[in-house]
Design an enzyme around this catalytic site. Structure first.
Site, PDB file in Angstrom:
ATOM      1  N   GLY A   1      32.949  36.930  43.753  1.00 20.56           N
ATOM      2  CA  GLY A   1      32.229  35.928  44.522  1.00 20.56           C
ATOM      3  C   GLY A   1      31.129  35.275  43.719  1.00 20.56           C
ATOM      4  O   GLY A   1      31.125  35.304  42.473  1.00 20.56           O
TER       5      GLY A   1
ATOM      6  N   GLU B   1      32.280  40.688  40.079  1.00 17.78           N
ATOM      7  CA  GLU B   1      32.867  39.629  39.271  1.00 17.78           C
ATOM      8  C   GLU B   1      32.362  38.309  39.852  1.00 17.78           C
ATOM      9  O   GLU B   1      32.804  37.881  40.915  1.00 17.78           O
ATOM     10  CB  GLU B   1      34.394  39.685  39.307  1.00 17.78           C
ATOM     11  CG  GLU B   1      35.058  38.652  38.406  1.00 17.78           C
ATOM     12  CD  GLU B   1      36.581  38.703  38.499  1.00 17.78           C
ATOM     13  OE1 GLU B   1      37.192  37.615  38.406  1.00 17.78           O
ATOM     14  OE2 GLU B   1      37.139  39.790  38.674  1.00 17.78           O
TER      15      GLU B   1
END
EC number: 1.2.1.88
Length: 481
Positions: free
Chosen positions: A208, A231
Site C-alpha cells: 500500500g 511494501e
C-alpha cells in the site's frame, strides 16, 4: 446494521460487489478460526501444502479468461496487463516452493555426535492487506509463501477489488485448501484497523501507500511480537545518459511512467536527463511518444496503451499532485488532460522541473502519486544525476539508461533503491529476485523471491541424541577447569 459498500467498475460504473462490511464480531470470528486451524495446517505435510498450491496454479490456468475479465472489469486493467498479472500469479507457486527449499529449509550441521539444527516455524496467523492495482498477484505474493511456510491467513482485499478477492478465496478452496486456513474479511480502513488490533494476529503484511504503512506501524507500537512487512510506494527516478538512442529512451521512459496508467508502485515518477549533445533529442522523443500514446478503454476499436485510473476520486487526487508540482515551480510540457468519455480516463502528463530551486526539488521528491504523471529535469553531469535521483525519502526502484558498467555500479551503490535496473524499465522485476524498497518505500522486508523469509521464525537446536553423549555423561564445566 452492518455498513454496506460496493466495488464499482472504473470502466462503466457496473457494481461488481455489493455487500456488508465485516462487523467487529465477524472479524474476530475469522481471526479465531484461522488461529484454531493454525496447528493442524502447520502439521500438514509440506508435500501436501505444495500440492494444494499447485492445484491453485492449475485452477488459475484453467480459468484464466474468467479471472482476466474480472480483473479488467473491477480495476480497469487493460486485458494484456490483466493477463500478465495472472501469469505472474501462476509462476509465483513454483518460485515460492523453490525459495522455501533454498532459503528456509531445515538445515543440519553434524560434528561427531553433535548436531546443529535450524528449523523454521510458522508465525501463526498472517493478516494480508491487499491492494487494488494487482488484486490477484500482489496479495498472492504474500499468501502463497505464508501458506507454504505453514501459516494461516486472514485476507482483506482492497475494497475496490473485493470481487477479485472473493474469487481468489473460492479458487483456493477449490484447490483443496482446508476450511479455516484462509478467511476473508471485507470493507475499508476500519476493518483493517480492527483486525490489526486483534491479539491473535501474528503478522501484518501490507502492500500500500506510505501513509498506510506508517499508520499500521504506529498502531503496532509496543507489539514487537507482531511481524510487520511493508511494501510501499516510491518516487522512482530514471537517469538518462547520452549513450543510448532517443527512440529507445522514449520507449523505456514512457513505459516506466505510464504502464498500467501509472498505477504501479514501481512506475517512474521522475526522468533526469544528463545535459549533452543528445539530451534535448531524448526529451523531445519522450514528449512525442507520450503524446502519441493511445488512451482508452478495453474493447475500443483501437487498442489502448493507457487505460483508466481506478476511480474519479483517484483522478482528482492526481490532479492535486499535478497542481502541487506546478506550485513548486514546474512547467507543464504535456499538460493535464482528461478524456471526455470518463472522469478517470486521464491522459499522460509531463512537467519540467529544470528551473526549480533545491527546496522545490526536495519537496517534489517527498510526493507520492499513483497515475500517469512524469516530472522531467535536466542535470549537469552523472554525479548531479545520481544526487538528484537520490533526492527523495523513498527508495523502491530506479533505472539507468545508457552509461558504462562503472557508472551503473556507482548508481546501484548511491541511488538508495531496492530495485535498480540498467537499460530496463523501472517496472522490470523478476520473480526469482527480491522486490522491495528502502527508506519510506518499505521496512527492509523485501517481497518477491525473498517473501518466504518473513513467513517463518528460525529455531536453533544443539542435539546430542546418543546416550554416550548425553548431558549426564558430560562435564559442561570442564571448559573452566
Amino acid at each position: 446494521m452492518p455498513k454496506l459498500f460496493q466495488s464499482v467498475s472504473p470502466l462503466d460504473d457496473t457494481i461488481l460487489f455489493d455487500g456488508p462490511e465485516s462487523t467487529p464480531k465477524q472479524i474476530e470470528r475469522a481471526i479465531a478460526t484461522a488461529r484454531q486451524s493454525a496447528i493442524l495446517w502447520h502439521r500438514t505435510p509440506l508435500s501436501q501444502r505444495i500440492q494444494i498450491a499447485r492445484n491453485y496454479a492449475k485452477h488459475l490456468s484453467e480459468h484464466r479468461e474468467e479471472i482476466r475479465e474480472l480483473i479488467t472489469s473491477e480495476v480497469g486493467k487493460l486485458p494484456w496487463d490483466a493477463d500478465a498479472e495472472i501469469g505472474a500469479a501462476i509462476g509465483k507457486i513454483d518460485l515460492s516452493v523453490t525459495a522455501l527449499h533454498e532459503r528456509r529449509g531445515k538445515t543440519v550441521i553434524e560434528s561427531g555426535s553433535l548436531a546443529r539444527v535450524v528449523r523454521y516455524h510458522p508465525l501463526g496467523v498472517a493478516l494480508v492487506l491487499g491492494p487494488f492495482n494487482f488484486p490477484l498477484h500482489l496479495p498472492g505474493g504474500q499468501i502463497v509463501p505464508a501458506l507454504l511456510a505453514g501459516n494461516t491467513i486472514v485476507f482483506k482485499p482492497s475494497d475496490q477489488a473485493t470481487a477479485v478477492g472473493q474469487w481468489m478465496i473460492d479458487a483456493w478452496r477449490q484447490a483443496g485448501l482446508p476450511d479455516g486456513v484462509m478467511q476473508m474479511v471485507q470493507g475499508g480502513v476500519e476493518v483493517a484497523v480492527h483486525a490489526i488490533d486483534s491479539p491473535l494476529i501474528n503478522a501484518v503484511l501490507l502492500t500500500g501507500s506510505r501513509a498506510a504503512g506508517r499508520a499500521i506501524h504506529r498502531q503496532l507500537a509496543g507489539r514487537p511480537d507482531v511481524l510487520l512487512a511493508l511494501e510501499l510506494g516510491g518516487n522512482n527516478p530514471v537517469v538518462v545518459s547520452d549513450s543510448i538512442p532517443s527512440a529507445t529512451v522514449a520507449e523505456l521512459v514512457t513505459f516506466s511512467a505510464f504502464v498500467s496508467a501509472g498505477q504501479r508502485c514501481s512506475c517512474a515518477r521522475r526522468a533526469l536527463f544528463i545535459e549533452n549533445s543528445h539530451s534535448e533529442a531524448h526529451i523531445d522523443a519522450v514528449i512525442e511518444r507520450t503524446q502519441s500514446l493511445v488512451v482508452g478503454l478495453p474493447g475500443d476499436q483501437t487498442t489502448p496503451q493507457v487505460g483508466p485510473l481506478i476511480s474519479a476520486l483517484a483522478a482528482k487526487q492526481l490532479r492535486k499532485t499535478y497542481d502541487a508540482l506546478l506550485a513548486n515551480g514546474c512547467r507543464a510540457v504535456v499538460p493535464w488532460k482528461v478524456n471526455s468519455r470518463r472522469e478517470n480516463l486521464v491522459h499522460p502528463a509531463i512537467v519540467d522541473a529544470t528551473q526549480c530551486t533545491d527546496a522545490q526539488l526536495s519537496a517534489i521528491g517527498e510526493l507520492e502519486w499513483f497515475g500517469p504523471l512524469l516530472v522531467i529535469q535536466r542535470v549537469a553531469d552523472f554525479n548531479a544525476a545520481v544526487a538528484a535521483a537520490a533526492n527523495t525519502p523513498y527508495g523502491l526502484a530506479a533505472t539507468l539508461l545508457g552509461g558504462t558498467t562503472s557508472m551503473f555500479e556507482n548508481f546501484v551503490d548511491s541511488v538508495g533503491a531496492g530495485v535498480v535496473n540498467w537499460n530496463r524499465p523501472t517496472t522490470g522485476a523478476a520473480g526469482s529476485l527480491p522486490f522491495g524498497g528502502m527508506g519510506d518505500s518499505g521496512n527492509h522486508r523485501p517481497a518477491g523471491y525473498h517473501a518466504i523469509d518473513f513467513c517463518s521464525d528460525p529455531v536453533a537446536s544443539l542435539q546430542s541424541p546418543t546416550e554416550t553423549e548425553s548431558f549426564a555423561t558430560l562435564d559442561p564445566w570442564d571448559v573452566v577447569k
